[in-house]
Write an enzyme that holds these catalytic residues in place. Structure first.
Site, short mmCIF file in Angstrom:
data_model
loop_
_atom_site.label_atom_id
_atom_site.label_comp_id
_atom_site.label_asym_id
_atom_site.label_seq_id
_atom_site.Cartn_x
_atom_site.Cartn_y
_atom_site.Cartn_z
N GLU A 260 0.89 -1.17 0.00
CA GLU A 260 0.00 0.00 0.00
C GLU A 260 0.92 1.21 0.00
O GLU A 260 1.50 1.55 1.04
CB GLU A 260 -0.88 0.00 1.26
CG GLU A 260 -1.68 -1.27 1.50
CD GLU A 260 -2.88 -1.41 0.58
OE1 GLU A 260 -3.23 -0.44 -0.11
OE2 GLU A 260 -3.45 -2.51 0.55
N CYS A 294 -3.19 8.90 2.67
CA CYS A 294 -2.75 8.56 1.31
C CYS A 294 -3.80 8.91 0.26
O CYS A 294 -3.47 9.10 -0.90
CB CYS A 294 -2.40 7.08 1.24
SG CYS A 294 -3.69 6.05 1.95
P1 NAP Z 1 7.93 5.36 4.87
O1 NAP Z 1 8.98 6.38 5.10
O2 NAP Z 1 7.98 4.60 3.61
O3 NAP Z 1 8.00 4.36 6.13
C1 NAP Z 1 7.07 3.32 6.28
C2 NAP Z 1 7.69 2.24 7.16
O4 NAP Z 1 8.78 1.63 6.47
C3 NAP Z 1 8.27 2.78 8.47
O5 NAP Z 1 8.00 1.86 9.50
C4 NAP Z 1 9.74 2.85 8.15
O6 NAP Z 1 10.56 2.84 9.30
C5 NAP Z 1 9.91 1.59 7.33
N1 NAP Z 1 11.13 1.54 6.51
C6 NAP Z 1 11.87 2.58 6.05
N2 NAP Z 1 12.93 2.10 5.34
C7 NAP Z 1 12.84 0.75 5.34
C8 NAP Z 1 13.62 -0.30 4.78
N3 NAP Z 1 14.71 -0.05 4.06
N4 NAP Z 1 13.23 -1.58 4.97
C9 NAP Z 1 12.11 -1.86 5.68
N5 NAP Z 1 11.34 -0.91 6.26
C10 NAP Z 1 11.69 0.38 6.08
O7 NAP Z 1 6.46 6.01 4.95
P2 NAP Z 1 5.90 7.07 5.99
O8 NAP Z 1 6.58 8.38 5.76
O9 NAP Z 1 5.89 6.50 7.36
O10 NAP Z 1 4.38 7.18 5.51
C11 NAP Z 1 3.95 8.03 4.48
C12 NAP Z 1 3.80 7.29 3.17
O11 NAP Z 1 2.91 6.19 3.34
C13 NAP Z 1 3.16 8.15 2.09
O12 NAP Z 1 3.83 7.96 0.88
C14 NAP Z 1 1.73 7.61 2.00
O13 NAP Z 1 1.10 7.78 0.76
C15 NAP Z 1 1.97 6.18 2.29
N6 NAP Z 1 0.72 5.55 2.73
C16 NAP Z 1 0.06 4.76 1.84
C17 NAP Z 1 -1.15 4.19 2.19
C18 NAP Z 1 -1.89 3.30 1.24
O14 NAP Z 1 -2.83 2.64 1.68
N7 NAP Z 1 -1.52 3.23 -0.03
C19 NAP Z 1 -1.69 4.43 3.45
C20 NAP Z 1 -0.99 5.25 4.34
C21 NAP Z 1 0.22 5.81 3.96
P3 NAP Z 1 10.98 4.21 10.07
O15 NAP Z 1 10.30 5.35 9.39
O16 NAP Z 1 10.54 3.97 11.45
O17 NAP Z 1 12.47 4.31 9.95
#
Ligand code: NAP
Length: 484
Positions: A260, A294
């Site tokens: 997602e 999102c």
């Molecule tokens: P993110 O930066 O991608 O982080 C998401 C999760 O992934 C966090 O727990 C993060 O850990 C972890 N992560 C980061 N690097 C990783 C790696 N190399 N390997 C494994 N895990 C890793 O996203 P965010 O800033 O928290 O959330 C915002 C994004 O989520 C937006 O782009 C939004 O559109 C998207 N989103 C999508 C949906 C959907 O249903 N399509 C719903 C909600 C949000 P840490 O940050 O703790 O280091």
């Protein structure tokens, strides 16, 4: 080390928090601070899991899997109990989410209400996991055979979650996984780990076997990567950015995933739309949770005949939404997740302003609080249009021909959700057929969601579905059994 997060004390702080493995809260490696997103103060120190602890969490989950899951009716009962516990711990969840996610009181209550529904749906679905009968008689020579499919759990599920929905999105992963009979290792966002800790505590209290649920905190780059490297994990359910999703997919190889990912969500307002109904929905969908959803409306296509009216009424609605302290019951828009994120969004708005776009409302910032912002007359290439803003900011775009609006909405790399407001059913269905998004909502915004519905994107917004019934299909594998 505290076993679980309580409500922050009067000075807003919590005792240090550990990680959860085998039903016990453990000290880990280097702690990291979790801040109150409005005041900026540190509220809790949370332990990061070591590489060995991550591996132990996965190994214990695998041994729980090999022992075999609870029966479906038992899983359903655990989830029923969890639903009751969520309701009775509303105050604690609210306090934690207001502090660590910056949610307004209304945002926090909305998240808790939906979480309770999600758990109830999972409790129901746990008892309905069935396969199909195979029509062997449809082919010569096979008519004497009987065949059917069953759906069986996959194995260890790793859930990696973002900051913007610290309760319901986490539940949309771990509750269907448990309902389907899989053990789970959860790594929530480092920005919002406290809500997950309370949720896991309640899951244990509800009766999940201790090795079937682990919570490992830590940075994605370390703890997240270790989880992806661990070949014992059978399935990754991820919500977050497209960039990180691509990294996880690369590491997962042939293992299955549900992604997602990011989005630029569009909503279309036709000349015949009922604006009295549409505009409050649009304002809510653009600005709630400080626009960090999102499916938040980022591009609003408006028929040219009504764009002046929509601009003026939307700007008025945005101006009437109080932004600021999330603990004030009158606040409608709380802080963004970090001051740096509010600065980043404001710099995009400034780029639009310098390029002759008009800022009809907002466009100012106080620490992490960005005023609800309405932009018009933006030009192609501006970041407010071309990149996911994830902030309380919507840009209106005039159109004359509905096909052109659809083509423009389709031209981003993303495809999560879109909405269209119109009284003309022919136009509505024509747009629904041609908008390339995972969901098209007619007379709702892109952000309309019921927890029972299938929810997922296409293109760079990912693949696979949330929604308990649909997620359980992803989280089980179909096995064929035949009898001669
Ligand atoms: P993110 O930066 O991608 O982080 C998401 C999760 O992934 C966090 O727990 C993060 O850990 C972890 N992560 C980061 N690097 C990783 C790696 N190399 N390997 C494994 N895990 C890793 O996203 P965010 O800033 O928290 O959330 C915002 C994004 O989520 C937006 O782009 C939004 O559109 C998207 N989103 C999508 C949906 C959907 O249903 N399509 C719903 C909600 C949000 P840490 O940050 O703790 O280091």
């Amino acid at each position: 080390m505290s076993d679980t997060p309580q409500v922050p004390t009067a000075d807003g702080t919590l005792p240090p928090l550990g990680i959860l493995i085998g039903g016990r809260w453990l000290a880990g490696d280097e702690p990291f601070p979790v801040s109150d997103k409005f005041t900026g103060a540190t509220i809790c120190e949370v332990a990061s899991a070591s590489k060995m602890q991550v591996s132990d969490a996965v190994a214990r989950a695998q041994s729980a899997f090999l022992k075999g899951p609870l029966q479906p009716y038992e899983r359903s009962r655990v989830l029923d109990r969890l639903g009751g516990l969520l309701a009775s711990h509303r105050e604690r969840f609210r306090a934690l989410m207001v502090a660590e996610a910056g949610f307004t009181l209304a945002d926090a209550d909305g998240e808790i209400d939906r979480a309770i529904i999600t758990v109830r749906l999972c409790a129901e679905e746990a008892t309905r996991i069935v396969g199909d009968t195979v029509p062997f008689g449809s082919q010569p020579g096979a008519g004497g055979r009987l065949g059917f499919t069953i759906r069986v759990p996959l194995g260890v599920v790793c859930a990696i979650t973002p900051f913007n929905s610290p309760l319901n999105t986490v539940l949309h992963k771990i509750a269907p996984a448990f309902a389907a009979g899989n053990p789970v290792v959860l790594k929530p966002s480092n920005l919002t780990p406290l809500t997950s800790a309370l949720l896991c505590e309640l899951f244990l209290e509800a009766g999940v076997p201790p090795d079937a649920l682990a919570l490992v905190h830590g940075a994605g780059a370390t703890v997240g990567s270790w989880l992806v490297e661990d070949q014992t994990v059978a399935f990754y359910t991820f919500t977050g950015s497209t960039r990180v999703g691509a990294q996880i997919q690369q590491g997962a190889g042939l293992r299955r995933t549900q992604m997602e990912l990011g989005s630029i969500a569009s909503t279309i307002v036709c000349a015949d739309a009922d604006l009295d109904k549409a505009l409050p929905k649009i304002a809510n969908a653009a600005f709630r949770k400080a626009g960090q959803v999102c499916t938040s409306v980022q591009r609003l296509y408006v028929h040219e005949a009504i764009i002046d009216e929509v601009n003026s009424r939307l700007a008025h609605l945005a101006g009437s939404m109080r932004a600021g302290n999330p603990r004030d019951p009158d606040t409608r828009v709380g802080p963004m997740i970090a001051v740096a994120e509010a600065e980043r969004a404001l710099s995009w708005i400034e780029q639009a302003r310098l390029g002759q776009a008009r800022i009809l409302q907002g466009g100012t910032r106080d620490r992490a609080v960005l005023q609800p912002t309405v932009i018009t007359a933006a030009q192609p290439g501006m970041r407010v249009l071309e990149q996911e803003i994830f902030a309380p900011c919507v840009t209106t775009l005039p159109f004359r021909d509905l096909n052109a609006a659809v083509a423009d909405a389709n031209a981003t790399p993303f495809g999560l959700a879109a909405g269209i407001f119109t009284a003309d059913i022919t136009n509505a269905f024509a747009a629904a057929r041609t908008l390339r998004f995972g969901a098209i909502h007619i007379n709702e915004t892109s952000s309309a969601r019921a927890d029972a519905m299938p929810f997922g994107g296409v293109k760079a917004s990912g693949f696979g579905h949330e929604g308990p019934r649909y997620a359980i299909r992803e989280l089980t594998e179909e096995r064929l059994i035949t009898v001669n």
